[in-house]
Design a protein around this motif. Structure first.
Motif, mmCIF file in Angstrom:
data_model
loop_
_atom_site.group_PDB
_atom_site.id
_atom_site.type_symbol
_atom_site.label_atom_id
_atom_site.label_comp_id
_atom_site.label_asym_id
_atom_site.label_seq_id
_atom_site.Cartn_x
_atom_site.Cartn_y
_atom_site.Cartn_z
ATOM 1 N N GLU A 19 -116.120 7.357 -5.727
ATOM 2 C CA GLU A 19 -116.233 8.195 -6.911
ATOM 3 C C GLU A 19 -115.422 7.618 -8.066
ATOM 4 N N GLN A 20 -114.311 7.006 -7.710
ATOM 5 C CA GLN A 20 -113.445 6.403 -8.717
ATOM 6 C C GLN A 20 -114.077 5.147 -9.291
ATOM 7 N N GLY A 21 -115.054 4.609 -8.557
ATOM 8 C CA GLY A 21 -115.661 3.368 -8.988
ATOM 9 C C GLY A 21 -115.034 2.179 -8.307
ATOM 10 N N THR A 22 -114.399 2.429 -7.207
ATOM 11 C CA THR A 22 -113.733 1.367 -6.462
ATOM 12 C C THR A 22 -114.442 1.138 -5.140
ATOM 13 N N ASP A 23 -114.701 -0.112 -4.879
ATOM 14 C CA ASP A 23 -115.298 -0.453 -3.595
ATOM 15 C C ASP A 23 -114.293 -0.198 -2.487
ATOM 16 N N PRO A 24 -114.602 0.692 -1.542
ATOM 17 C CA PRO A 24 -113.634 1.011 -0.497
ATOM 18 C C PRO A 24 -113.386 -0.128 0.482
ATOM 19 N N VAL A 25 -114.244 -1.136 0.435
ATOM 20 C CA VAL A 25 -114.041 -2.278 1.328
ATOM 21 C C VAL A 25 -113.138 -3.314 0.674
ATOM 22 N N THR A 26 -113.484 -3.659 -0.552
ATOM 23 C CA THR A 26 -112.714 -4.703 -1.247
ATOM 24 C C THR A 26 -111.581 -4.134 -2.085
ATOM 25 N N HIS A 27 -111.670 -2.847 -2.367
ATOM 26 C CA HIS A 27 -110.694 -2.174 -3.227
ATOM 27 C C HIS A 27 -110.705 -2.732 -4.645
ATOM 28 N N LYS A 28 -111.832 -3.265 -5.005
ATOM 29 C CA LYS A 28 -112.000 -3.736 -6.370
ATOM 30 C C LYS A 28 -113.082 -2.910 -7.035
ATOM 31 N N GLY A 83 -107.253 -3.864 5.769
ATOM 32 C CA GLY A 83 -108.588 -3.503 6.199
ATOM 33 C C GLY A 83 -108.553 -2.362 7.208
ATOM 34 N N ASN A 84 -109.551 -2.326 8.062
ATOM 35 C CA ASN A 84 -109.666 -1.204 9.002
ATOM 36 C C ASN A 84 -108.739 -1.337 10.208
ATOM 37 N N LYS A 85 -107.522 -1.711 9.953
ATOM 38 C CA LYS A 85 -106.550 -1.823 11.049
ATOM 39 C C LYS A 85 -105.833 -0.487 11.176
ATOM 40 N N TRP A 86 -106.538 0.457 11.755
ATOM 41 C CA TRP A 86 -106.038 1.830 11.761
ATOM 42 C C TRP A 86 -104.739 1.971 12.526
ATOM 43 N N SER A 87 -104.614 1.212 13.568
ATOM 44 C CA SER A 87 -103.384 1.315 14.353
ATOM 45 C C SER A 87 -102.203 0.770 13.559
ATOM 46 N N VAL A 88 -102.445 -0.285 12.782
ATOM 47 C CA VAL A 88 -101.375 -0.840 11.938
ATOM 48 C C VAL A 88 -100.990 0.181 10.875
ATOM 49 N N ILE A 89 -101.995 0.771 10.276
ATOM 50 C CA ILE A 89 -101.737 1.777 9.243
ATOM 51 C C ILE A 89 -100.991 2.960 9.843
#
Length: 371
Positions: free
Chosen positions: A132-141, A100-106
DNA sequence: AACAGTCTCAACCGCCTCGAG
DNA sequence: TCTCGAGGCGGTTGAGACTGT
């Protein structure tokens, strides 16, 4: 009246924390070159830490927090700025899917990148591309309403009513034929609206920002253009003993040990197993719904997510009960598969991401033409 | 040339975490 | 055990740059 004020003050003091940077004459906003010099000079001389005292000692009219942020996000000499590589993009996306939005981990898995930069890059580039790809950026589904990501339906809901007009803008860009796995960036890469090549300039112009992804596109184009011939070469060279659907369980490191003995084709196959970006180019049948510049295959990515879980806090059991399926994630870093801690998971990802980064040059330099 | 709309990203805000006392 | 403060973190903002009309 006074009583009301007392209550109000009391309420505020309970409800909100005192801002850390309150003081007369403290400057806000963009840092000047002079301020930067002062901060750099002070930290070079005295080192980091003790941020609260730094402004006064360095002769800056800034709060300590502002100094720390300026240093860690911008001035620190080891910070890498500018274009994100395709490998870095993949790492961001995969880690975002699992964390998820764990930017520091990333950011820990992207040496020399700051969490702030990654966060900005995600919000301004990757998120939009996933949509645009059709992927939910939150769930990645896949987005539920999206049955044909090539022309994402969701774009219609992101039109004039949305503050984000990039889609309508890009839709007006000149289109040209491109390999299936090349992304939307390819559409505008290296080409101005009149079709003439766009040359990079030194300013951080919008043109340049678009060109930030051009290396990704170039690589995608390069790989995708060879996909068909590669597949044919695979079939021919392996005489049917190895086809495009062959699953390689060898670890990446093992592959590299045998690198000299391996054909490019088998190495690419292994790479593809690691790398959804390559996989889509190798297995075109998987990419019918893929238009993203990221080239990440939905099924493959779902598989990744299944094996990885999304939520550290709630997936300990999930994590433990899965062997991750992917030897690729485990073998390279010599981690215990049964490890359950977040730290271990971090290490696991780190091994994988490090590998990806370490061999980025190799992947880029691969001699596709010889296939 | 001027203006409005849009995008990017540095910087800020406020809450959280953790260690020292 | 509690309090406090420094540092960390993720979300948000807004200035400036750019594009399109």
């Amino acid at each position: 009246m006074n009583f009301s004020i007392l209550i109000l003050v009391s309420y505020i003091s309970k409800m909100s924390r005192k801002p850390c940077c309150v003081g007369e004459g403290l400057k806000k906003g963009a840092w000047t070159t002079e301020e930067d010099k002062k901060l750099i000079s002070y930290i070079h001389e005295h080192g980091e830490g003790g941020w609260r005292d730094i402004p006064q000692k360095a002769g800056l009219k800034r709060c300590g927090k502002s100094c720390r942020l300026r240093w860690t996000n911008y001035l620190k000499p080891e910070i890498k700025r500018g274009e994100f590589s395709s490998e870095e993009e993949q790492i961001i996306i995969m880690l975002h899917a699992s964390r998820g939005n764990k930017w520091s981990v990333i950011a820990r898995h992207l040496p020399r990148r700051t969490d702030n930069e990654i966060k900005n890059y995600w919000n301004t580039h990757l998120k939009k591309r996933l949509i645009e790809q059709g992927t939910d950026p939150v769930t990645h589904k896949p987005l539920a309403s999206n049955t044909n990501p090539t022309v994402p339906e969701n774009l219609h809901s992101l039109d004039a009513s949305s503050s984000d007009k990039q889609y309508s803008r890009s839709s007006s860009m000149p289109t040209m034929s491109c390999p299936p796995s090349s992304g939307f960036n390819t559409v505008f890469e290296n080409t101005s609206k009149d079709g003439t090549p766009v040359h990079e300039d030194d300013s951080l112009s919008r043109k340049k920002r678009f060109k930030k992804s051009s290396s990704t596109s170039r690589l995608l184009n390069k790989v995708a253009a060879k996909a068909t011939s590669m597949k044919e070469a695979l079939s021919a060279s392996m005489e049917g003993s190895l086809n495009a659907n062959t699953s390689f369980s060898n670890s990446f490191s093992e592959q590299i040990r045998n690198e000299e003995d391996s054909s490019n084709a088998s190495l690419i196959n292994t790479l593809a197993e690691f790398d959804p970006f390559l996989q889509t180019t190798l297995y075109p049948e998987h990419e019918v719904n893929t238009t993203s510049d990221l080239g990440i295959d939905q099924d493959y990515f779902s598989h990744f997510l299944e094996n990885f879980g999304r939520d550290d806090d709630h997936n300990e059991e999930h994590y433990m009960n899965h062997n991750y399926g992917h030897d690729l994630l485990m073998s390279d870093v010599s981690q215990e598969v049964s490890s359950t801690s977040v730290d271990d998971q971090d290490n696991t990802i780190e091994g994988w991401s490090n590998y990806l980064l370490d061999h980025a040059d190799f992947i880029h330099d691969m001699d596709y033409d010889s296939l």
